[in-house]
Design a protein around this motif. Sequence first.
Motif, PDB file in Angstrom:
ATOM      1  N   LEU A 282       0.918  -1.062  -0.159  1.00  0.00           N
ATOM      2  CA  LEU A 282       0.049   0.064   0.181  1.00  0.00           C
ATOM      3  C   LEU A 282       1.041   1.221  -0.015  1.00  0.00           C
ATOM      4  O   LEU A 282       1.698   1.285   0.012  1.00  0.00           O
ATOM      5  N   PRO A 283       0.169   2.060  -0.881  1.00  0.00           N
ATOM      6  CA  PRO A 283       1.282   3.265  -0.690  1.00  0.00           C
ATOM      7  C   PRO A 283       1.184   4.212   1.048  1.00  0.00           C
ATOM      8  O   PRO A 283       0.272   3.439   1.303  1.00  0.00           O
ATOM      9  N   ALA A 284       2.385   4.530   1.317  1.00  0.00           N
ATOM     10  CA  ALA A 284       2.600   5.243   1.820  1.00  0.00           C
ATOM     11  C   ALA A 284       0.751   6.375   2.469  1.00  0.00           C
ATOM     12  O   ALA A 284       0.541   6.445   3.801  1.00  0.00           O
ATOM     13  N   SER A 285       0.799   7.399   1.349  1.00  0.00           N
ATOM     14  CA  SER A 285      -0.528   8.074   1.786  1.00  0.00           C
ATOM     15  C   SER A 285      -1.405   7.113   1.859  1.00  0.00           C
ATOM     16  O   SER A 285      -3.207   7.957   2.293  1.00  0.00           O
ATOM     17  N   ILE A 286      -1.881   5.873   2.166  1.00  0.00           N
ATOM     18  CA  ILE A 286      -3.169   5.813   2.071  1.00  0.00           C
ATOM     19  C   ILE A 286      -2.937   4.203   4.116  1.00  0.00           C
ATOM     20  O   ILE A 286      -2.313   3.804   3.604  1.00  0.00           O
ATOM     21  N   VAL A 287      -3.998   5.034   4.490  1.00  0.00           N
ATOM     22  CA  VAL A 287      -3.705   4.267   5.487  1.00  0.00           C
ATOM     23  C   VAL A 287      -5.123   2.424   5.468  1.00  0.00           C
ATOM     24  O   VAL A 287      -6.154   2.576   4.596  1.00  0.00           O
ATOM     25  N   GLY A 288      -3.926   2.103   5.645  1.00  0.00           N
ATOM     26  CA  GLY A 288      -4.556   0.334   5.630  1.00  0.00           C
ATOM     27  C   GLY A 288      -4.733   0.051   7.068  1.00  0.00           C
ATOM     28  O   GLY A 288      -4.250  -0.269   7.177  1.00  0.00           O
TER      29      GLY A 288
END
Length: 376
Positions: A282-288
């Motif tokens: 997951l890209p760091a800019s999205i919270v998973g």
Amino acid sequence: MKILLINSVCGIRSTGRICTDLARRFISEGHEVKIAYGRVDEVPEEWKPYAVRIGGDLDLKLHALRTRMTDGHGLGSKNATRAFLKWAEDYQPDLLWLHNLHGYYINVELLFRWIKQRPQMQVKWTLHDCWAFTGHCSHFSFVGCDKWKTHCSACPQKDRYPISFVDGSSRNYDRKKASFTGVKNMTLITPSHWLANLARQSFLGLYPVEVQPNPIDKSVFRPTEGDFRKRHGLEGKKLVLGVASAWDDRKGLEDFYQLRNMLPEEFAIVLVGLDEKQLAALPASIVGIARTNNTRELAEIYTTADVYVNPSREETYSMTTAEALSCGTPAIVYEGTACEETAKQLGGISVPQDVNRLCEAILNATAWEGMERSPS
């Protein structure tokens, strides 16, 4: 009255909770209820007295292996199914309510042979997807396939759930049709008119079809306070939320990646239901967030979001959209699936299947000052 429900899971995930909601209603009316299930030996404590597992973990793995090698999904688990039907013979249900029969846990031919031997037994079958009337897949809208209307063959989706190395769709179609037709006293239930229309065009179309939207437990899915934003460092952000039991391109995962590059910095995207591999990539800019069966936690996440977004291109109802709206959160979905029907019924909005239109709708929804946040 004795009632037996059959589903892949019991008390967890969307279909499992739908089953226990039905069971709770029947129990309150004084009926005797059992829930047979096959996947994931994880049953909430409340429902353990009512749960009957079909087979076990080894049988599940063998059925999955058979599916992978022969495309025989729903044709394995013979011993497990025979043992279960012996139990069911003793239980003698007056009403049998089927739900998801796929999931590597039950032999559908043995099950329906047993059903047909009991014409006095009332049978209902809630379709949560399209697997019952195709030769392989559970959904076909994304690839635009309509072979299921006449006869499946040369399946374009054998590499999709239930994944197989070979194509057995023609055989599967014939065997499903032979098994699933000819039941004397069966009614189909669908959560949306969209799915009902598809079922009526299939070989199941000879049965009566009733539309019953999936129930939402509003004692759980309601505005729920919590510290989700604080725990994840999202204070001061406009929170865009997506939730799925399993994420892939059909559920709109790629659309969220694109949205992250399109939305201003004050927006945060949170995705719930990602697997370990997706979380790692997951890209760091999205919270998973990993999948959760904690409905109280899920209601808190829904409530804290500024807007719920469901860019799925294959849905037969969309429980997550209904749950978000019940928590008082505005919802935006794509047109062309049952999501649109659900959103319109409960106060959400739909847009064409285009990420630019989706982004525009998110900006408009979050810019609306004084936007009401009350459950539908």
